[in-house]
Scaffold this motif. Structure first.
Motif, PDB file in Angstrom:
ATOM      1  N   HIS A 112      52.109   7.749  47.561  1.00 45.70           N
ATOM      2  CA  HIS A 112      52.774   7.799  48.928  1.00 45.70           C
ATOM      3  C   HIS A 112      54.145   8.210  48.822  1.00 45.70           C
ATOM      4  CE1 HIS A 112      54.904   5.928  52.252  1.00 45.70           C
ATOM      5  NE2 HIS A 112      53.912   6.259  53.148  1.00 45.70           N
ATOM      6  N   ILE A 113      54.514   9.053  49.905  1.00 46.38           N
ATOM      7  CA  ILE A 113      55.921   9.553  50.038  1.00 46.38           C
ATOM      8  C   ILE A 113      56.284   9.422  51.346  1.00 46.38           C
ATOM      9  CG2 ILE A 113      57.272  11.599  49.685  1.00 46.38           C
ATOM     10  CD1 ILE A 113      55.097  13.002  47.841  1.00 46.38           C
ATOM     11  N   ARG A 114      57.672   8.921  51.424  1.00 41.67           N
ATOM     12  CA  ARG A 114      58.374   8.822  52.529  1.00 41.67           C
ATOM     13  C   ARG A 114      59.571   9.721  52.467  1.00 41.67           C
ATOM     14  NH1 ARG A 114      59.588   5.079  57.101  1.00 41.67           N
ATOM     15  NH2 ARG A 114      61.782   5.141  57.496  1.00 41.67           N
ATOM     16  N   LEU A 115      59.778  10.665  53.527  1.00 43.65           N
ATOM     17  CA  LEU A 115      60.766  11.389  53.635  1.00 43.65           C
ATOM     18  C   LEU A 115      61.735  10.810  54.808  1.00 43.65           C
ATOM     19  CD1 LEU A 115      59.522  15.194  53.335  1.00 43.65           C
ATOM     20  CD2 LEU A 115      60.655  13.722  51.477  1.00 43.65           C
TER      21      LEU A 115
ATOM     22  N   PHE B 154      66.566  11.964  51.945  1.00 41.03           N
ATOM     23  CA  PHE B 154      66.072  10.967  50.961  1.00 41.03           C
ATOM     24  C   PHE B 154      64.677  11.070  50.758  1.00 41.03           C
ATOM     25  CE2 PHE B 154      69.885   8.797  52.513  1.00 41.03           C
ATOM     26  CZ  PHE B 154      70.396   8.446  51.232  1.00 41.03           C
ATOM     27  N   ALA B 155      64.157  11.007  49.617  1.00 38.53           N
ATOM     28  CA  ALA B 155      62.679  10.938  49.047  1.00 38.53           C
ATOM     29  C   ALA B 155      62.505   9.746  48.489  1.00 38.53           C
ATOM     30  CB  ALA B 155      62.288  12.194  48.282  1.00 38.53           C
ATOM     31  N   GLU B 156      61.595   8.936  49.077  1.00 37.33           N
ATOM     32  CA  GLU B 156      61.000   7.620  48.437  1.00 37.33           C
ATOM     33  C   GLU B 156      59.510   7.635  48.144  1.00 37.33           C
ATOM     34  OE1 GLU B 156      62.673   3.826  50.648  1.00 37.33           O
ATOM     35  OE2 GLU B 156      62.659   5.656  52.251  1.00 37.33           O
TER      36      GLU B 156
ATOM     37  N   SER C  97      69.024  14.507  48.390  1.00 36.03           N
ATOM     38  CA  SER C  97      69.725  15.626  48.516  1.00 36.03           C
ATOM     39  C   SER C  97      70.700  15.663  49.728  1.00 36.03           C
ATOM     40  CB  SER C  97      68.799  16.997  48.547  1.00 36.03           C
ATOM     41  OG  SER C  97      69.325  18.073  47.993  1.00 36.03           O
ATOM     42  N   TYR C  98      71.789  16.637  49.888  1.00 33.45           N
ATOM     43  CA  TYR C  98      72.475  16.690  50.994  1.00 33.45           C
ATOM     44  C   TYR C  98      72.873  18.174  51.392  1.00 33.45           C
ATOM     45  CZ  TYR C  98      76.398  17.885  48.144  1.00 33.45           C
ATOM     46  OH  TYR C  98      77.123  18.745  47.307  1.00 33.45           O
ATOM     47  N   SER C  99      73.387  18.207  52.390  1.00 34.13           N
ATOM     48  CA  SER C  99      74.082  19.454  53.063  1.00 34.13           C
ATOM     49  C   SER C  99      75.274  19.022  53.834  1.00 34.13           C
ATOM     50  CB  SER C  99      72.970  20.282  53.818  1.00 34.13           C
ATOM     51  OG  SER C  99      73.620  21.469  54.160  1.00 34.13           O
ATOM     52  N   LYS C 100      76.205  19.910  53.739  1.00 31.76           N
ATOM     53  CA  LYS C 100      77.370  19.470  54.630  1.00 31.76           C
ATOM     54  C   LYS C 100      77.504  20.873  55.804  1.00 31.76           C
ATOM     55  CE  LYS C 100      80.109  17.717  50.685  1.00 31.76           C
ATOM     56  NZ  LYS C 100      81.228  17.825  49.872  1.00 31.76           N
ATOM     57  N   ARG C 101      77.857  20.486  56.909  1.00 29.76           N
ATOM     58  CA  ARG C 101      78.058  21.574  57.973  1.00 29.76           C
ATOM     59  C   ARG C 101      76.814  22.141  58.465  1.00 29.76           C
ATOM     60  NH1 ARG C 101      82.946  22.272  55.041  1.00 29.76           N
ATOM     61  NH2 ARG C 101      84.934  21.814  56.122  1.00 29.76           N
ATOM     62  N   ALA C 102      75.846  22.758  57.478  1.00 29.92           N
ATOM     63  CA  ALA C 102      74.808  23.174  58.064  1.00 29.92           C
ATOM     64  C   ALA C 102      73.545  22.969  56.916  1.00 29.92           C
ATOM     65  CB  ALA C 102      74.970  24.506  58.340  1.00 29.92           C
ATOM     66  N   GLY C 103      72.331  23.056  57.245  1.00 31.82           N
ATOM     67  CA  GLY C 103      71.338  23.169  56.566  1.00 31.82           C
ATOM     68  C   GLY C 103      70.577  21.790  56.376  1.00 31.82           C
ATOM     69  N   GLY C 104      70.967  20.865  56.949  1.00 31.69           N
ATOM     70  CA  GLY C 104      70.230  19.553  56.865  1.00 31.69           C
ATOM     71  C   GLY C 104      68.770  19.470  57.419  1.00 31.69           C
ATOM     72  N   PRO C 105      68.617  19.940  58.764  1.00 35.40           N
ATOM     73  CA  PRO C 105      67.342  20.018  59.201  1.00 35.40           C
ATOM     74  C   PRO C 105      66.364  20.809  58.499  1.00 35.40           C
ATOM     75  CG  PRO C 105      69.113  20.306  60.924  1.00 35.40           C
ATOM     76  CD  PRO C 105      69.571  20.388  59.579  1.00 35.40           C
TER      77      PRO C 105
ATOM     78  N   VAL D  95      60.417  31.814  49.690  1.00 35.73           N
ATOM     79  CA  VAL D  95      62.017  31.431  50.077  1.00 35.73           C
ATOM     80  C   VAL D  95      63.168  31.310  49.082  1.00 35.73           C
ATOM     81  CG1 VAL D  95      61.450  30.468  52.392  1.00 35.73           C
ATOM     82  CG2 VAL D  95      61.410  28.769  50.445  1.00 35.73           C
ATOM     83  N   GLY D  96      62.448  31.636  47.803  1.00 36.35           N
ATOM     84  CA  GLY D  96      63.382  31.797  46.703  1.00 36.35           C
ATOM     85  C   GLY D  96      63.455  30.555  45.766  1.00 36.35           C
ATOM     86  N   ARG D  97      64.354  31.043  44.864  1.00 35.77           N
ATOM     87  CA  ARG D  97      64.606  29.805  43.697  1.00 35.77           C
ATOM     88  C   ARG D  97      66.116  29.156  43.767  1.00 35.77           C
ATOM     89  NH1 ARG D  97      60.753  31.665  38.537  1.00 35.77           N
ATOM     90  NH2 ARG D  97      58.872  32.063  39.826  1.00 35.77           N
ATOM     91  N   SER D  98      66.594  29.290  44.806  1.00 34.40           N
ATOM     92  CA  SER D  98      68.092  28.737  44.963  1.00 34.40           C
ATOM     93  C   SER D  98      68.279  28.218  46.387  1.00 34.40           C
ATOM     94  CB  SER D  98      68.982  29.723  44.497  1.00 34.40           C
ATOM     95  OG  SER D  98      69.092  30.935  45.288  1.00 34.40           O
ATOM     96  N   GLY D  99      69.405  27.845  46.424  1.00 30.25           N
ATOM     97  CA  GLY D  99      69.901  27.471  47.642  1.00 30.25           C
ATOM     98  C   GLY D  99      68.902  26.015  48.393  1.00 30.25           C
ATOM     99  N   LEU D 100      68.730  26.522  49.618  1.00 33.78           N
ATOM    100  CA  LEU D 100      67.895  25.325  50.370  1.00 33.78           C
ATOM    101  C   LEU D 100      66.637  25.118  49.825  1.00 33.78           C
ATOM    102  CD1 LEU D 100      67.692  25.173  54.082  1.00 33.78           C
ATOM    103  CD2 LEU D 100      65.794  25.131  53.058  1.00 33.78           C
ATOM    104  N   ALA D 101      65.973  26.082  49.488  1.00 32.49           N
ATOM    105  CA  ALA D 101      64.778  26.084  49.052  1.00 32.49           C
ATOM    106  C   ALA D 101      64.634  24.953  47.733  1.00 32.49           C
ATOM    107  CB  ALA D 101      64.342  27.322  48.573  1.00 32.49           C
ATOM    108  N   VAL D 102      65.699  25.052  46.819  1.00 26.76           N
ATOM    109  CA  VAL D 102      65.487  24.177  45.468  1.00 26.76           C
ATOM    110  C   VAL D 102      66.228  22.848  46.039  1.00 26.76           C
ATOM    111  CG1 VAL D 102      65.141  26.176  43.732  1.00 26.76           C
ATOM    112  CG2 VAL D 102      67.564  25.003  44.472  1.00 26.76           C
ATOM    113  N   GLN D 103      66.975  22.732  46.905  1.00 23.92           N
ATOM    114  CA  GLN D 103      67.766  21.510  47.405  1.00 23.92           C
ATOM    115  C   GLN D 103      66.566  20.513  47.916  1.00 23.92           C
ATOM    116  OE1 GLN D 103      70.861  23.340  49.864  1.00 23.92           O
ATOM    117  NE2 GLN D 103      71.932  24.314  47.958  1.00 23.92           N
ATOM    118  N   ALA D 104      65.768  21.191  48.617  1.00 24.11           N
ATOM    119  CA  ALA D 104      64.650  20.264  49.042  1.00 24.11           C
ATOM    120  C   ALA D 104      64.010  19.623  47.847  1.00 24.11           C
ATOM    121  CB  ALA D 104      63.720  20.965  49.905  1.00 24.11           C
ATOM    122  N   ILE D 105      63.632  20.404  46.955  1.00 26.29           N
ATOM    123  CA  ILE D 105      63.109  20.068  45.758  1.00 26.29           C
ATOM    124  C   ILE D 105      63.733  18.775  44.983  1.00 26.29           C
ATOM    125  CG2 ILE D 105      62.189  20.618  43.447  1.00 26.29           C
ATOM    126  CD1 ILE D 105      61.324  23.444  44.549  1.00 26.29           C
TER     127      ILE D 105
END
Length: 374
Positions: free
Chosen positions: A6-9, A40-42, A55-63, A98-108
């Motif tokens: 089970h995963i909760r985001l 958060f990933a549980e 993980s986190y984002s400041k000013r933009a990118g969270g959604p 969507v690549g191997r840096s930035g938002l793509a890996v921050q979700a990982i």
């Protein structure tokens, strides 16, 4: 073998008590920061083991981080949580377009941290001990009291209060259009705290090369621990030139979002202090690769932000590191980090030693669940 069942985001918006301004605001490149978007990933396994990642984002990118994590999460259901490196690679390939840096890996990163937290909890070890700790406490410095929106008089009060609280170093934001103001603030804090107090400055990438040259020369007299991000984060050659010319160490790396970017920084000799941010580079798996390269190059370490995670990672680095003290994230957790004699104590609780607070639940904007609770 146990399996992820089970995963909760959760997408959580953390409001800041006061709008935050650094040099990027004064130069008009960004607006004051008013909130932080947390991801958060549980995780829970069929045998009942749990892990919490962030993980986190400041000013933009969270959604965007939350949306990408929601796409990736089903990939982990049914997988063996022990195979952390393989799972990082699997998640990366799942979002390869969507690549191997930035938002793509921050979700990982949120999943990766959760897997390490789960593994350490299952072993009844703090994460630092699981990774192979070199120390039980880490030198820490405060940033949150030294932002540019803070008047000089209050800056001195904040610096003194941090030192009395047991925090070791004080970091001041610089990079104002009027460079004389920067020098005046640093000089005032140095005089107020004394010659031996550890002081750092951070220009947040707002100087060009000639300005950085002049300011680094002017700051040589203040016995600073480091000058942070004097140039654009991608100007590795420029940072290398400053590091080679001046006695005051150069610190940078927090804005880089991949192992490859940090490898280039190290290869150029552009940082005396490397400042990787585990959530920004994709979690603990890539952070450890960066740390190994830094160690081999003889580079010192000072991870950026997220002290609740980085105190563990810094404790596992051979050369004495620094951890950045920000109390901004404290309302999200039921636990607190202890500080004494200029050092942050590594928690002795299993894993990260963290659990989400009721306030974190109240600030939750979106959730998504996958799999079946055991």
């Amino acid at each position: 073998m146990d399996r992820i069942a089970h995963i909760r985001l959760s997408s959580v918006i953390l409001p800041l008590a006061n709008p935050i301004s650094d040099a990027k605001v004064l130069t008009g490149r960004q607006k004051p920061m008013t909130e932080i978007a947390m991801l958060f990933a549980e995780l829970q396994t069929a045998d009942g083991h749990t892990g919490l990642g962030l993980s986190y984002s400041k000013r933009a990118g969270g959604p965007g981080q939350f949306a990408h994590a929601r796409e990736l999460a089903p990939t982990l259901i049914g997988e063996d949580p022990n195979d952390i490196a393989r799972l990082w690679n699997k998640l990366c390939w799942a979002g390869a377009s969507v690549g191997r840096s930035g938002l793509a890996v921050q979700a990982i990163g949120a999943f990766d941290v959760a897997l390490y937290d789960l593994k350490a909890r299952r072993a009844s070890l703090p994460l630092a001990k699981l990774l192979g700790a070199w120390r039980d406490s880490v030198a820490c410095y405060n940033t949150s009291g030294g932002f540019l929106h803070t008047p000089l008089e209050q800056l001195l009060v904040n610096a003194q209060a941090s030192r009395e609280r047991g925090i070791g170093g004080i970091k001041l934001k610089v990079g104002q259009p009027d460079r004389a103001l920067d020098l005046r603030r640093v000089e005032a804090v140095r005089k107020h705290l004394g010659d031996d107090a550890p002081i750092m400055v951070d220009a947040n990438q707002q100087w060009d090369r000639p300005t950085a040259q002049r300011m680094c020369r002017a700051f040589e007299d203040f016995n600073l621990v480091w000058i942070e991000e004097p140039l654009d984060a991608d100007d590795h050659a420029g940072h290398a030139a400053l590091a080679a010319q001046f006695d005051t160490p150069i610190a940078t790396g927090e804005m880089l979002t991949s192992v490859a970017d940090h490898a280039s920084l190290i290869r150029h000799g552009a940082a005396d202090y490397l400042m990787p941010d585990a959530p920004r580079v994709g979690g603990i798996t890539p952070f450890l690769k960066i740390a190994a390269q830094a160690e081999a190059a003889g580079v010192m370490l000072a991870p950026h932000f997220a002290m609740e995670l980085h105190v563990h990672l810094a404790a596992a680095y051979p050369t004495e590191p620094w951890v950045e003290h920000f109390d901004w994230l404290e309302p999200l957790f039921n636990e607190r980090l202890a500080i004494a004699n200029g050092r942050m104590l590594v928690p002795t609780r299993p894993g990260l030693g963290l659990s989400l607070s009721d306030q974190a639940r109240a600030w939750t904007r979106q959730t998504a669940e996958f799999g079946v609770r055991p």
